[in-house]
Write a protein that holds these residues in place. Sequence first.
Motif, short mmCIF file in Angstrom:
data_model
loop_
_atom_site.label_atom_id
_atom_site.label_comp_id
_atom_site.label_asym_id
_atom_site.label_seq_id
_atom_site.Cartn_x
_atom_site.Cartn_y
_atom_site.Cartn_z
N GLN A 53 -8.65 7.46 6.57
CA GLN A 53 -9.94 7.05 7.12
C GLN A 53 -10.06 7.61 8.53
O GLN A 53 -9.08 7.64 9.28
CB GLN A 53 -10.01 5.52 7.16
CG GLN A 53 -11.36 4.98 7.49
CD GLN A 53 -11.45 3.49 7.20
OE1 GLN A 53 -10.59 2.90 6.55
NE2 GLN A 53 -12.49 2.87 7.69
N ILE A 76 -14.27 8.12 4.92
CA ILE A 76 -13.13 7.95 4.02
C ILE A 76 -12.68 9.36 3.64
O ILE A 76 -13.49 10.21 3.27
CB ILE A 76 -13.55 7.18 2.74
CG1 ILE A 76 -14.12 5.81 3.08
CG2 ILE A 76 -12.38 7.09 1.75
CD1 ILE A 76 -13.15 4.87 3.75
N GLN A 107 -8.40 7.84 -2.27
CA GLN A 107 -8.47 7.70 -0.81
C GLN A 107 -7.08 7.90 -0.22
O GLN A 107 -6.11 7.31 -0.69
CB GLN A 107 -9.00 6.32 -0.42
CG GLN A 107 -9.11 6.14 1.08
CD GLN A 107 -9.76 4.84 1.49
OE1 GLN A 107 -10.45 4.21 0.70
NE2 GLN A 107 -9.55 4.45 2.73
N ALA A 138 -18.18 5.85 4.74
CA ALA A 138 -17.58 4.65 4.17
C ALA A 138 -18.61 3.74 3.50
O ALA A 138 -18.26 2.93 2.64
CB ALA A 138 -16.82 3.88 5.24
#
Length: 136
Positions: free
Chosen positions: A114, A126, A111, A95
Amino acid sequence: MTPVELARLHAACFTTPRPWSEADFASILTTTGAFLLTRPAGFLIGRVVADEAELLTVAVTPNARRTGTGRALMMEFDAASRDRGAATAFLEVAANNDPALALYRATGWQQIGQRRRYYGPDLDAIIMQLSFRPAE
């Protein structure tokens, strides 16, 4: 590039997550569907299984960054993945790796999730995805 050369370049590019060792490279390159793309100043390792590709790692020497090497490797990854039958690709990136995130976004990755503390107690991953299917 040999596993020794790959490990040397990877160590010049990464501290977190930890750089891969010669043994790591030797092992991953023998897994089903793995492929290696190289340029004079960098490399990329991907894998395709069924219709999914995974970008496992990409490394560009620090003095060659922002010269188009990373972008060229990413475009080559796209073509190699498609040629191997992939419809979608995935990757995980630290990240806090802003340069990599910028490269991935600039080459069409989005994205999708996470992973908390994936790279350690203070570093999330990510999850990104790229579709090779034509837009409908």
